[in-house]
Design a protein around this motif. Structure first.
Motif, PDB file in Angstrom:
ATOM      1  N   GLN A 210      -2.480   9.943   4.482  1.00  0.00           N
ATOM      2  CA  GLN A 210      -3.243   9.798   3.241  1.00  0.00           C
ATOM      3  C   GLN A 210      -2.823  10.933   2.319  1.00  0.00           C
ATOM      4  OE1 GLN A 210      -5.796   7.435   2.205  1.00  0.00           O
ATOM      5  NE2 GLN A 210      -5.095   8.476   0.348  1.00  0.00           N
ATOM      6  N   ILE A 211      -2.305  10.603   1.139  1.00  0.00           N
ATOM      7  CA  ILE A 211      -1.978  11.658   0.174  1.00  0.00           C
ATOM      8  C   ILE A 211      -3.282  12.101  -0.484  1.00  0.00           C
ATOM      9  CG2 ILE A 211      -0.745  12.204  -1.953  1.00  0.00           C
ATOM     10  CD1 ILE A 211       1.423  10.288  -1.095  1.00  0.00           C
ATOM     11  N   VAL A 212      -3.603  13.398  -0.346  1.00  0.00           N
ATOM     12  CA  VAL A 212      -4.902  13.891  -0.831  1.00  0.00           C
ATOM     13  C   VAL A 212      -4.768  14.738  -2.089  1.00  0.00           C
ATOM     14  CG1 VAL A 212      -6.057  13.802   1.387  1.00  0.00           C
ATOM     15  CG2 VAL A 212      -4.699  15.814   0.797  1.00  0.00           C
TER      16      VAL A 212
ATOM     17  N   SER B  46       8.101  19.038  -6.984  1.00  0.00           N
ATOM     18  CA  SER B  46       6.748  18.650  -6.599  1.00  0.00           C
ATOM     19  C   SER B  46       6.797  18.039  -5.218  1.00  0.00           C
ATOM     20  CB  SER B  46       6.183  17.637  -7.590  1.00  0.00           C
ATOM     21  OG  SER B  46       6.851  16.408  -7.440  1.00  0.00           O
ATOM     22  N   ARG B  47       5.651  17.921  -4.620  1.00  0.00           N
ATOM     23  CA  ARG B  47       5.587  17.293  -3.300  1.00  0.00           C
ATOM     24  C   ARG B  47       4.170  16.790  -3.075  1.00  0.00           C
ATOM     25  NH1 ARG B  47       5.748  22.796   0.421  1.00  0.00           N
ATOM     26  NH2 ARG B  47       4.236  23.932  -0.815  1.00  0.00           N
ATOM     27  N   PRO B  48       4.041  15.695  -2.344  1.00  0.00           N
ATOM     28  CA  PRO B  48       2.706  15.234  -2.006  1.00  0.00           C
ATOM     29  C   PRO B  48       2.126  16.076  -0.872  1.00  0.00           C
ATOM     30  CG  PRO B  48       4.376  13.669  -1.264  1.00  0.00           C
ATOM     31  CD  PRO B  48       5.106  14.818  -1.863  1.00  0.00           C
ATOM     32  N   LEU B  49       0.816  16.178  -0.847  1.00  0.00           N
ATOM     33  CA  LEU B  49       0.122  16.886   0.231  1.00  0.00           C
ATOM     34  C   LEU B  49      -0.620  15.840   1.055  1.00  0.00           C
ATOM     35  CD1 LEU B  49      -1.308  19.752  -1.988  1.00  0.00           C
ATOM     36  CD2 LEU B  49       0.732  19.839  -0.552  1.00  0.00           C
ATOM     37  N   TYR B  50      -0.389  15.853   2.377  1.00  0.00           N
ATOM     38  CA  TYR B  50      -0.909  14.786   3.225  1.00  0.00           C
ATOM     39  C   TYR B  50      -2.046  15.242   4.117  1.00  0.00           C
ATOM     40  CZ  TYR B  50       3.612  12.511   2.279  1.00  0.00           C
ATOM     41  OH  TYR B  50       4.700  11.954   1.687  1.00  0.00           O
ATOM     42  N   PHE B  51      -2.919  14.286   4.418  1.00  0.00           N
ATOM     43  CA  PHE B  51      -3.839  14.406   5.539  1.00  0.00           C
ATOM     44  C   PHE B  51      -3.404  13.340   6.536  1.00  0.00           C
ATOM     45  CE2 PHE B  51      -8.139  16.400   4.067  1.00  0.00           C
ATOM     46  CZ  PHE B  51      -7.517  17.636   4.022  1.00  0.00           C
ATOM     47  N   TYR B  52      -3.072  13.712   7.764  1.00  0.00           N
ATOM     48  CA  TYR B  52      -2.745  12.746   8.805  1.00  0.00           C
ATOM     49  C   TYR B  52      -3.912  12.649   9.774  1.00  0.00           C
ATOM     50  CZ  TYR B  52       2.169  12.265   7.517  1.00  0.00           C
ATOM     51  OH  TYR B  52       3.328  11.967   6.868  1.00  0.00           O
ATOM     52  N   THR B  53      -4.284  11.418  10.123  1.00  0.00           N
ATOM     53  CA  THR B  53      -5.344  11.224  11.116  1.00  0.00           C
ATOM     54  C   THR B  53      -4.784  10.408  12.273  1.00  0.00           C
ATOM     55  OG1 THR B  53      -6.062   9.295   9.862  1.00  0.00           O
ATOM     56  CG2 THR B  53      -7.264  11.334   9.488  1.00  0.00           C
ATOM     57  N   ARG B  54      -5.490  10.443  13.400  1.00  0.00           N
ATOM     58  CA  ARG B  54      -5.058   9.629  14.541  1.00  0.00           C
ATOM     59  C   ARG B  54      -5.599   8.227  14.344  1.00  0.00           C
ATOM     60  NH1 ARG B  54      -5.218  12.501  19.567  1.00  0.00           N
ATOM     61  NH2 ARG B  54      -7.234  11.659  20.055  1.00  0.00           N
ATOM     62  N   GLY B  55      -4.748   7.331  13.907  1.00  0.00           N
ATOM     63  CA  GLY B  55      -5.183   5.971  13.614  1.00  0.00           C
ATOM     64  C   GLY B  55      -6.067   5.925  12.379  1.00  0.00           C
ATOM     65  N   GLU B  56      -6.725   4.778  12.151  1.00  0.00           N
ATOM     66  CA  GLU B  56      -7.634   4.642  11.018  1.00  0.00           C
ATOM     67  C   GLU B  56      -8.756   5.657  11.157  1.00  0.00           C
ATOM     68  OE1 GLU B  56      -7.843   3.165   8.034  1.00  0.00           O
ATOM     69  OE2 GLU B  56      -5.937   2.203   8.500  1.00  0.00           O
ATOM     70  N   PRO B  57      -9.044   6.421  10.117  1.00  0.00           N
ATOM     71  CA  PRO B  57     -10.154   7.359  10.227  1.00  0.00           C
ATOM     72  C   PRO B  57     -11.484   6.626  10.361  1.00  0.00           C
ATOM     73  CG  PRO B  57      -9.330   7.258   7.979  1.00  0.00           C
ATOM     74  CD  PRO B  57      -8.380   6.472   8.823  1.00  0.00           C
ATOM     75  N   SER B  58     -12.414   7.226  11.096  1.00  0.00           N
ATOM     76  CA  SER B  58     -13.738   6.619  11.235  1.00  0.00           C
ATOM     77  C   SER B  58     -14.784   7.722  11.323  1.00  0.00           C
ATOM     78  CB  SER B  58     -13.781   5.755  12.497  1.00  0.00           C
ATOM     79  OG  SER B  58     -13.534   6.576  13.616  1.00  0.00           O
ATOM     80  N   GLY B  59     -16.016   7.350  11.208  1.00  0.00           N
ATOM     81  CA  GLY B  59     -17.135   8.279  11.377  1.00  0.00           C
ATOM     82  C   GLY B  59     -17.068   9.461  10.430  1.00  0.00           C
ATOM     83  N   ALA B  60     -17.271  10.652  11.005  1.00  0.00           N
ATOM     84  CA  ALA B  60     -17.348  11.875  10.206  1.00  0.00           C
ATOM     85  C   ALA B  60     -16.029  12.144   9.490  1.00  0.00           C
ATOM     86  CB  ALA B  60     -17.709  13.060  11.104  1.00  0.00           C
ATOM     87  N   VAL B  61     -14.909  11.833  10.154  1.00  0.00           N
ATOM     88  CA  VAL B  61     -13.600  12.062   9.537  1.00  0.00           C
ATOM     89  C   VAL B  61     -13.450  11.196   8.294  1.00  0.00           C
ATOM     90  CG1 VAL B  61     -11.110  11.922   9.891  1.00  0.00           C
ATOM     91  CG2 VAL B  61     -12.584  12.699  11.752  1.00  0.00           C
TER      92      VAL B  61
ATOM     93  N   PHE C 153     -15.554  12.468   5.438  1.00  0.00           N
ATOM     94  CA  PHE C 153     -14.940  13.626   4.789  1.00  0.00           C
ATOM     95  C   PHE C 153     -13.763  13.195   3.908  1.00  0.00           C
ATOM     96  CE2 PHE C 153     -11.868  17.218   4.929  1.00  0.00           C
ATOM     97  CZ  PHE C 153     -12.598  18.087   4.131  1.00  0.00           C
ATOM     98  N   LEU C 154     -12.925  12.290   4.441  1.00  0.00           N
ATOM     99  CA  LEU C 154     -11.778  11.803   3.659  1.00  0.00           C
ATOM    100  C   LEU C 154     -12.238  11.112   2.377  1.00  0.00           C
ATOM    101  CD1 LEU C 154      -9.010  10.352   5.976  1.00  0.00           C
ATOM    102  CD2 LEU C 154      -8.718  11.712   3.909  1.00  0.00           C
ATOM    103  N   ASP C 155     -13.323  10.328   2.490  1.00  0.00           N
ATOM    104  CA  ASP C 155     -13.854   9.666   1.310  1.00  0.00           C
ATOM    105  C   ASP C 155     -14.271  10.690   0.268  1.00  0.00           C
ATOM    106  OD1 ASP C 155     -13.393   7.225   2.397  1.00  0.00           O
ATOM    107  OD2 ASP C 155     -15.452   6.887   3.098  1.00  0.00           O
ATOM    108  N   TYR C 156     -14.879  11.778   0.764  1.00  0.00           N
ATOM    109  CA  TYR C 156     -15.289  12.829  -0.166  1.00  0.00           C
ATOM    110  C   TYR C 156     -14.064  13.449  -0.843  1.00  0.00           C
ATOM    111  CZ  TYR C 156     -16.223  17.444  -1.831  1.00  0.00           C
ATOM    112  OH  TYR C 156     -16.244  18.546  -2.623  1.00  0.00           O
ATOM    113  N   VAL C 157     -13.017  13.736  -0.048  1.00  0.00           N
ATOM    114  CA  VAL C 157     -11.804  14.374  -0.567  1.00  0.00           C
ATOM    115  C   VAL C 157     -11.184  13.537  -1.682  1.00  0.00           C
ATOM    116  CG1 VAL C 157      -9.397  14.833   0.071  1.00  0.00           C
ATOM    117  CG2 VAL C 157     -11.245  15.767   1.454  1.00  0.00           C
TER     118      VAL C 157
END
Lengths: 351, 298
Positions: free
Chosen positions: B116-118, B258-273, B276-280
């Motif tokens: 996910q590019i954040v 320039s460069r994109p900044l990523y958040f990598y998660t293990r599979g589809e994010p769920s729950g608290a993760v 948080f991603l939705d907030y970001v």
């Protein structure tokens, strides 16, 4: 507690230093005085030793600071296996490159050039101002000027740095036709300004402390005022003047914020061309003059390096130890200057 | 007397109440030594460039959600990705894409990483408003900053020594510019900043010097570019069109520094993760991105 032999009345027993008969009053007064003296001695002992303790805390602080610096600096040479000579005389400061290089010659030269330049300006100016204030100035001028000069010392260094950054930087660039005003000269001018109050204040005290008889004797022999100042007063105040200069130099050596803001902070060795064996002597001299004795180029001081890099460095890394080694070297340089000024102060006291 | 005692009891009761309300829920049981302490804890590890950004997100997120807990660690993009593969972190913060090997290793372990590019990291090259130079290529910029090009007339400007301004080594911008421009993206390149580079303690100071000095060149995060200076369009290579730095060109990927900044998660994010991603990615989260001089995604 009362040793009064006739204090059988309950009231006098309560008040130890009051007795009724003349003889006993005399005895009581003596023992009372003795007791008071003993109590005073006791309190003097307490106060004396408390003050000694406070003094020892200051001494311990100095020793501990040095030990603390060395504890994190020495691993650079023992655990990280850098050669001390390579560290001090190395001309590459590349702490985050691969492989990293830690040579602080540029920092040592930067600190030296900036401190020396500021001293060359501030010491003569400071002494001249001190002589004027102590010997020549009308009373009204002195009473306004001396506190004002001392107020100069109260301006925070970041404010001086800011003024240097926003104003002096541009003036220096335009006046000397330099590529940039972020150079040693700007830092030198600001440091000189910061050294002045220290130098003026202490030098003025030293000159005022010269006995009046020297002055009067010289004037009575027919010497002019200027001649008196030059041949009688200044030599007598000599050691105090040395101390004033030394404390001023210590101030410049330790200053961080101003040099960080205006000195440019490049890792080029100031006057590095002097060590180039390919250049002829004449070429070196010409370059020396052209570079304003190194003042027209940027300088990176030891203090500024530690201040700007310490924040993000990984604790226990080679870079971390290297910064501590820079700090330890700075403490040693500063201690040397303080010791020299202390010796000078002792000489002035003896004379 | 009785009155005072009753008052004291009341004060004590209120204090106890406040204390229990204040600290009980926000302090999860600790002592396991692992980063995943409770189910509501989100662990982020990775890029040092992003560590301040992650911290700022974590703080503002925890400020809004009292029972959420976000733990931020640095260490570098590679460290974060390795931790993600080992299941030691929920999110790997990375300023580079995962390599094919890393993705293969993760897929083999049973959880294909989700990128996910954040936010985006864009650096503008600034010169004085009076400088006639219209644009530079990345190669020219590298030659300038390594000291091979020392005079403005070599790149089409007025004759005069180029005054190089850079950030101190503790700055992520210093590192990014070095890797991306000076070393040309090759991390094993021995290229270094020219010794004459003036390392300045803040981006604001670079802007101020460039604004007053016709010979100066500097680089700052996009957020720092003001009317007092001119941001140069940069061409990725000779013959290619130069692109002006802007949030749009950074988002489009056409601006070269320039460069994109990523958040990598293990599979589809769920729950608290996921929360948080939705907030970001929300407007609030992206406002934090802008505050820290990165470029928002949206």
């Amino acid at each position: 507690m009362s040793s009064d032999p006739v204090s059988h009345e309950p009231t006098t027993a309560r008040i130890p230093c009051a007795a009724t008969s003349t003889a006993s009053r005399f005895a009581a007064r003596r023992s009372c005085a003795e007791r008071q003296a003993r109590r005073r001695r006791f309190w003097e002992w307490i106060i004396e030793h408390a003050l000694l303790l406070i003094g020892l805390v200051a001494v311990a602080a100095v020793v501990l600071v040095l030990l603390f610096m060395l504890r994190d600096a020495l691993p650079l040479f023992f655990a990280d296996h850098l050669s001390p000579l390579g560290f001090i005389f190395g001309t590459e400061w590349r702490p985050i490159s691969f492989p990293a290089q830690y040579g602080i010659w540029a920092l040592i030269m930067g600190t030296t050039i900036v401190t020396a330049g500021a001293s060359l300006i501030a010491i003569p100016l400071g002494f001249a101002c001190a002589v004027y204030l102590a010997e020549l100035a009308p009373r009204a001028v002195r009473e306004v000027m001396k506190p004002t000069v001392e107020l100069l010392a109260a301006i925070p260094s970041v404010v001086i740095g800011f003024i240097g950054y926003a104003l002096l930087n541009n003036w220096v660039r335009d006046a000397f036709r330099l590529p940039t005003g972020l150079c040693a000269l700007t830092a030198v001018l600001l440091l000189a300004l910061m050294m002045l109050p220290t130098i003026i204040s202490i030098a003025e005290d030293a000159i005022t402390a010269v006995p009046r008889s020297y002055r009067e004797g010289s004037l009575a022999l027919g010497a002019s005022l200027l001649s008196t100042i030059r041949h009688a007063i200044l030599p007598a105040a000599g050691s105090g003047l040395v101390a004033a200069a030394m404390l001023g130099i210590g101030r410049a050596l330790g200053e961080t914020m101003v040099v960080l803001m205006v000195a440019g902070n490049s890792i080029e060795v100031p006057l590095g061309f002097l060590g180039n064996p390919d250049l002829t002597l004449w070429h070196k001299l010409a370059t020396l003059v052209q570079s304003g004795f190194g003042l027209f180029g940027p300088a990176r001081t030891m203090t500024a390096t530690v201040a700007s890099e310490m924040g993000e460095v990984a604790v226990g890394s080679v870079h971390y130890h290297a910064l501590f080694a820079v700090g330890a070297l700075l403490v040693l340089m500063s201690l040397t200057i303080t010791l020299v000024s202390d010796v000078a102060l002792r000489r002035v006291k003896r004379s | 007397m009785q009155h005072t005692r009753r008052l004291a009891t009341a004060v004590l009761a209120v204090a106890v109440l406040l204390w229990s309300a204040g600290c009980a829920p926000t302090r999860p049981p600790s002592g396991t030594g692992r980063t995943r302490v409770t189910p509501t804890t989100v662990a982020i590890k990775g890029s040092d460039t992003m560590v301040n950004l992650n911290q700022a997100w974590a703080e503002s997120y925890m400020g809004e959600n009292r029972d959420a807990r976000v733990v931020v660690n640095g260490g570098g993009s590679g460290t974060g990705i390795a931790a993600l593969l080992e299941g030691k972190t929920d999110i790997a913060a990375s300023s580079r894409e995962m390599t094919a090997e890393e993705i293969a290793a993760a897929t083999k372990a049973g959880h294909a990483p989700k990128a996910q590019i954040v936010g985006l990291d864009g650096i503008a090259v600034i010169v004085n408003a009076a400088n006639p130079v219209q644009s530079l290529t990345v190669a020219q910029l590298a030659a300038i900053y390594t000291g091979k090009t020392t005079d403005w007339k070599q790149v089409g400007g007025n004759a005069g020594k180029i005054v190089l301004l850079g950030r101190e080594v503790n700055s992520g911008t210093h590192v990014f510019f070095k890797e991306h421009v000076i070393q040309g993206g090759n991390s094993t390149s021995p290229a270094e900043y020219a010794k004459a580079t003036l390392f300045v303690s803040s981006s604001q100071a670079i802007v101020s010097e460039v604004a007053h000095n016709a010979r100066a060149i500097g680089y700052v995060g996009l957020g720092y570019v003001s009317d007092a200076v001119r941001a140069l369009p940069i061409a990725p290579a000779t013959g290619k069109p130069a692109v002006a730095p802007s949030p749009e060109s950074v988002v489009a990927g056409t601006y070269p520094i320039s460069r994109p900044l990523y958040f990598y998660t293990r599979g589809e994010p769920s729950g608290a993760v996921k929360a948080f991603l939705d907030y970001v990615l929300s407007a609030d989260g992206q406002a934090v991105v802008r505050e820290l001089e990165f470029v928002p995604v949206t």
